[in-house]
Scaffold this active site. Structure first.
Site, PDB file in Angstrom:
ATOM      1  N   ASP A   1      -9.325 -15.963 -17.016  1.00 53.86           N
ATOM      2  CA  ASP A   1      -9.866 -16.729 -15.799  1.00 53.86           C
ATOM      3  C   ASP A   1     -10.908 -17.697 -16.294  1.00 53.86           C
ATOM      4  OD1 ASP A   1     -10.538 -16.258 -12.751  1.00 53.86           O
ATOM      5  OD2 ASP A   1     -12.413 -15.544 -13.723  1.00 53.86           O
TER       6      ASP A   1
ATOM      7  N   ASP B   1       0.849  -1.178  -0.054  1.00 53.46           N
ATOM      8  CA  ASP B   1      -0.095  -0.095  -0.196  1.00 53.46           C
ATOM      9  C   ASP B   1       0.928   1.286   0.042  1.00 53.46           C
ATOM     10  OD1 ASP B   1      -1.971   1.929   0.326  1.00 53.46           O
ATOM     11  OD2 ASP B   1      -2.230   1.411   2.598  1.00 53.46           O
TER      12      ASP B   1
ATOM     13  N   GLU C   1      -6.722 -20.506 -17.086  1.00 51.64           N
ATOM     14  CA  GLU C   1      -7.169 -21.045 -16.070  1.00 51.64           C
ATOM     15  C   GLU C   1      -8.056 -22.207 -16.383  1.00 51.64           C
ATOM     16  OE1 GLU C   1      -8.994 -20.588 -11.574  1.00 51.64           O
ATOM     17  OE2 GLU C   1     -10.099 -19.869 -13.267  1.00 51.64           O
TER      18      GLU C   1
ATOM     19  N   ASP D   1      -4.449   3.381   2.663  1.00 54.77           N
ATOM     20  CA  ASP D   1      -5.925   2.911   2.741  1.00 54.77           C
ATOM     21  C   ASP D   1      -6.007   1.512   3.284  1.00 54.77           C
ATOM     22  OD1 ASP D   1      -5.175   1.943   0.463  1.00 54.77           O
ATOM     23  OD2 ASP D   1      -6.764   2.530  -0.584  1.00 54.77           O
TER      24      ASP D   1
ATOM     25  N   ASN E   1      -0.933   4.555  -0.147  1.00 56.23           N
ATOM     26  CA  ASN E   1      -1.668   5.874   0.052  1.00 56.23           C
ATOM     27  C   ASN E   1      -2.293   5.382   1.339  1.00 56.23           C
ATOM     28  OD1 ASN E   1      -3.405   4.055  -0.941  1.00 56.23           O
ATOM     29  ND2 ASN E   1      -4.593   5.678  -2.088  1.00 56.23           N
TER      30      ASN E   1
ATOM     31  N   ASP F   1      -1.477  -1.289  -4.135  1.00 49.71           N
ATOM     32  CA  ASP F   1      -1.766  -0.560  -5.113  1.00 49.71           C
ATOM     33  C   ASP F   1      -0.855  -0.666  -6.056  1.00 49.71           C
ATOM     34  OD1 ASP F   1       0.118   1.431  -3.918  1.00 49.71           O
ATOM     35  OD2 ASP F   1      -1.684   1.818  -2.801  1.00 49.71           O
TER      36      ASP F   1
HETATM   37  C1  GLC Z   1     -11.076 -17.982 -10.717  1.00 44.87           C
HETATM   38  C2  GLC Z   1     -10.361 -17.057  -9.803  1.00 44.87           C
HETATM   39  C3  GLC Z   1     -11.104 -16.867  -8.570  1.00 44.87           C
HETATM   40  C4  GLC Z   1     -12.341 -16.180  -8.659  1.00 44.87           C
HETATM   41  C5  GLC Z   1     -12.942 -16.967 -10.001  1.00 44.87           C
HETATM   42  C6  GLC Z   1     -14.289 -16.355 -10.422  1.00 44.87           C
HETATM   43  O1  GLC Z   1     -11.006 -19.268 -10.092  1.00 44.87           O
HETATM   44  O2  GLC Z   1      -8.907 -17.628  -9.775  1.00 44.87           O
HETATM   45  O3  GLC Z   1     -10.328 -16.092  -7.607  1.00 44.87           O
HETATM   46  O4  GLC Z   1     -12.929 -16.284  -7.690  1.00 44.87           O
HETATM   47  O5  GLC Z   1     -12.216 -17.190 -10.878  1.00 44.87           O
HETATM   48  O6  GLC Z   1     -13.846 -15.106 -11.298  1.00 44.87           O
HETATM   49 CA    CA Z   2      -3.440   1.742  -1.384  1.00 46.55          CA
END
Ligand code: GLC
Ligand code: CA
Length: 520
Positions: free
Chosen positions: A206, A25, A261, A29, A27, A33
Site C-alpha cells: 500500500d 459472510d 501501489e 454479522d 457468521n 470473512d
Molecule cells: C491505498 C488504499 C486505500 C487506502 C489508502 C490508505 O490507496 O488502496 O484503500 O485508503 O491506501 O491506506
Molecule cells: Ca462475517
C-alpha cells in the site's frame, strides 16, 4: 518480440483482488470473512485465476476498513483467526492459487501499540517511529500538506498531551511511520518475514511511494497546494528502502512478489520504483491505469506510454481497470458491452492483469443512500457485497450486509450468470482459458497496429505464433483488415471462426494464428 523461456509465476499470472468485507459472510454479522473466501475458492478455480490478493485482513479499528492496522501479525476477529488464514492458504494452494496479502507499511492505526507508546510522552523510545513536529509560529500545522481524506483536511493532527503535531497522509487515525528510523525498517522486515515464513506468496504494498519523505518537510508549492500530499510524495530516499525489501523477499524460494501501489498524480517517475530489477517486482502505475476513459485513442496512448516506460528497463507491466478505491469500470464505461470488450482487452495485453472481485459478474457500483455512507473517502459504491445467487439474501446468511447490494443483483449474481453460457462471467472464463493455453498471450511480446479511428489493434507474438486483439470502442460497426480466425468474441460464446472484416459496435475479438477453427 521474444520472451524468455522461463518466467516467474507472476509474469504469466492473472491476479484476482478480493475486498474481504464484501466477498461472503459466513457468521451472519453482515461482513465477509476468511471462511467465506475459502468457501468460494471453487468459483475462483472454475474462473481460472492464478492468484488472489486480499485487501487487509489484519487487526484494525476499521477507520479505513483495514488500511489502518493495529497488529500486522494477526487477523482481525471480524475476518476470523490466524488459523482460518492458514486454512485458506492451504486450500488455495491445493487448487494452484497463490495467496497475496495487502501490506500497509506507510502508516499504522493510531491504536497500534507503537503509536500508543509514541504519543504517550516525548521521551518514549517509540516517539521517533512517527513524524512529529512542533507547531508553526502561529500554532498551526508545521507545513501546508493535505490529507487524502476526509477531503480538504490537513495532514497534521495536534496532540494536546505532548504539544506536537503528527503527520498522517490519510486519516488522523492513520499516523505515518518514519521510515528514516532503522528500528521502523527492522520491525517491518520482521512483519514481512512473519508472513513469508507462513507461506504467503507476496504482497500488494500500500502507498509504497510514501515511505521516504523529505526530512525538511517543505511546503507544497502554491500551484499544488490543496492536492493531498500522498499523491505528490516522490522521494529518492524510498528507493534504498525498496532495494532492501526486495533483497529480503528474494531470499525466499518460490518467486515471492512485491506489487507496489504507486499513486502519483503528476510524476512520470513510476518506472523508477522497479529500480534496476532490484526494487518492486510489479507496480500499479496509478492513477493513469484507472483513469483511461473508454476511448481507442486514450488506450493507444496509455499502452504506448507503458511500453515506453517499461520496455527499456525490461520491466513487466500490470493492467487494472477496477479496484476498491474507484468506481467500477462497468460503471465508468457505461455499458455491459464495453465492460465485456474491456475484459478481452485487459486479459490479452502484455503484462499481469488484476481483476477486482465482481467485475466478472459485470457488477456496477451500488447506489449508496446518504444515511448508509460509511467510507470517509466516498468509495462505498465499488465495495458493495458480491451477490452469489438470485435468492433474497444472494447467498449471504442475512439480507442486509454492511453495504447495499449492487444494482440488479437478482439477475446479476454468480449462480444466474453461471447458468447462462452467453454471460459476461463465461466470457471472463473463456478469455482466461484462452490466455492460459496460449503462451503468446501470457508471456509474448506486443506491438500496437494501425487501425481505423475508434478501433484499437495490437498483436501478441511468441515463437512465431501471432495473435491479434481488435477492440471497437465506438457504437458503430467498424471495418478492419486483419488476418486469422476468430478465437474469441466479447459478445458471442460461439463466434463464427471466419472473420467478416467488420467489428460490431463495442465488440472485441481475438484472432488466433492457427488456420483451423479453434476448439470449442
Ligand atoms: C491505498 C488504499 C486505500 C487506502 C489508502 C490508505 O490507496 O488502496 O484503500 O485508503 O491506501 O491506506
Ligand atoms: Ca462475517
Amino acid at each position: 518480440m521474444i520472451a524468455p523461456m522461463s518466467v516467474p509465476w507472476w509474469q504469466g499470472a492473472v491476479v484476482y483482488q478480493i475486498y474481504p468485507r464484501s466477498f461472503l459472510d459466513t457468521n451472519s454479522d453482515g461482513v465477509g470473512d476468511l471462511e467465506g473466501i475459502r468457501r468460494r475458492l471453487d468459483h475462483l478455480a472454475w474462473l481460472g485465476v492464478d492468484a488472489v490478493w486480499l485487501s487487509p485482513i489484519f487487526r484494525s479499528p476499521m477507520k479505513d476498513y483495514g488500511y489502518d492496522v493495529s497488529d500486522y501479525c494477526d487477523v482481525d476477529p471480524l475476518f476470523g483467526k490466524l488459523a482460518d488464514l492458514d486454512r485458506l492458504r492451504d486450500d488455495a494452494h491445493a487448487r494452484g492459487i497463490k495467496l497475496l496479502l495487502d501490506w500497509v507499511p506507510n502508516h499504522t492505526s493510531d491504536e497500534h501499540p507503537w503509536f500508543r507508546a509514541a504519543r504517550s510522552r516525548r521521551s518514549d523510545p517509540r516517539r521517533d517511529w512517527y513524524v512529529w513536529r512542533d507547531p508553526a509560529a502561529d500554532g498551526g500545522p508545521p507545513n501546508n500538506w493535505m490529507a487524502a481524506f476526509p477531503p480538504q483536511t490537513k495532514a497534521w493532527t495536534f496532540d494536546e498531551a505532548t504539544g506536537q503535531y503528527y503527520l498522517h497522509m490519510f486519516l488522523p487515525g492513520q499516523p505515518d511511520l518514519d521510515w528514516r528510523n532503522p528500528a521502523v525498517e527492522a520491525a517491518m522486515h520482521d512483519v514481512v518475514r512473519f508472513w513469508l515464513d507462513r507461506g504467503i506468496d507476496g504482497f500488494r504494498v500500500d502507498v509504497v511511494h510514501g515511505l521516504g519523505k523529505d526530512p525538511a518537510l517543505p511546503d507544497e508549492p502554491p500551484h499544488l497546494a490543496g492536492i493531498p500530499h500522498c499523491a505528490l510524495n516522490d522521494e529518492p530516499s524510498t528507493h534504498p528502502l525498496l532495494r532492501r525489501l526486495r533483497a529480503l523477499v528474494d531470499r525466499y524460494p518460490g518467486d515471492r512478489v512485491l506489487i507496489g501501489e504507486v499513486w502519483l498524480l503528476l510524476a512520470t517517475t513510476h518506472a523508477e520504483y522497479f529500480g534496476a530489477g532490484d526494487e518492486l517486482h510489479l507496480l500499479f502505475e496509478l492513477p493513469a491505469a484507472v483513469r483511461t476513459p473508454w476511448d481507442a485513442g486514450a488506450w493507444r496512448q496509455r499502452i504506448a506510454a507503458v511500453q515506453a516506460s517499461h520496455d527499456p528497463i525490461a520491466a513487466w507491466p500490470t493492467w487494472v481497470n477496477s479496484n476498491h478505491d474507484i468506481p467500477r469500470h462497468r460503471t465508468r464505461f457505461g455499458s455491459e458491452e464495453a465492460a465485456r470488450a474491456a475484459a478481452v482487452l485487459l486479459l490479452t495485453l502484455r503484462g499481469t492483469p488484476f481483476l477486482y472481485a465482481g467485475e466478472e459478474l459485470g457488477l456496477e457500483d451500488a447506489v449508496v443512500p446518504r444515511e448508509r455512507v460509511l467510507d470517509p473517502g466516498g468509495r462505498d459504491g465499488c465495495r458493495a457485497p458480491i451477490p452469489w445467487s438470485a435468492a433474497p439474501t444472494h447467498g449471504w446468511p442475512t439480507a442486509d450486509p454492511w453495504l447495499p447490494w449492487p444494482p440488479d443483483a437478482t439477475a446479476r449474481n454468480a449462480q444466474t450468470l453461471r447458468d447462462d453460457p452467453g454471460s459476461i462471467l463465461h466470457l471472463y472464463r473463456r478469455v482466461l482459458a484462452l490466455r492460459r493455453r496460449t503462451p503468446a498471450l501470457r508471456v509474448g511480446g506486443m506491438a500496437l497496429r494501425d487501425a481505423p479511428e475508434g478501433v484499437l489493434a495490437f498483436v501478441r507474438e511468441h515463437e512465431g505464433e501471432r495473435w491479434t486483439t481488435l477492440v471497437n470502442f465506438t457504437d458503430d460497426p467498424q471495418p478492419v483488415a486483419a488476418p486469422g480466425c476468430v478465437a474469441l468474441a466479447s459478445d458471442d460464446p460461439l463466434p463464427d471462426p471466419r472473420f467478416t472484416g467488420v467489428l460490431r459496435p463495442r465488440q472485441a475479438i481475438v484472432l488466433g494464428a492457427q488456420s483451423s477453427p479453434p476448439s470449442r
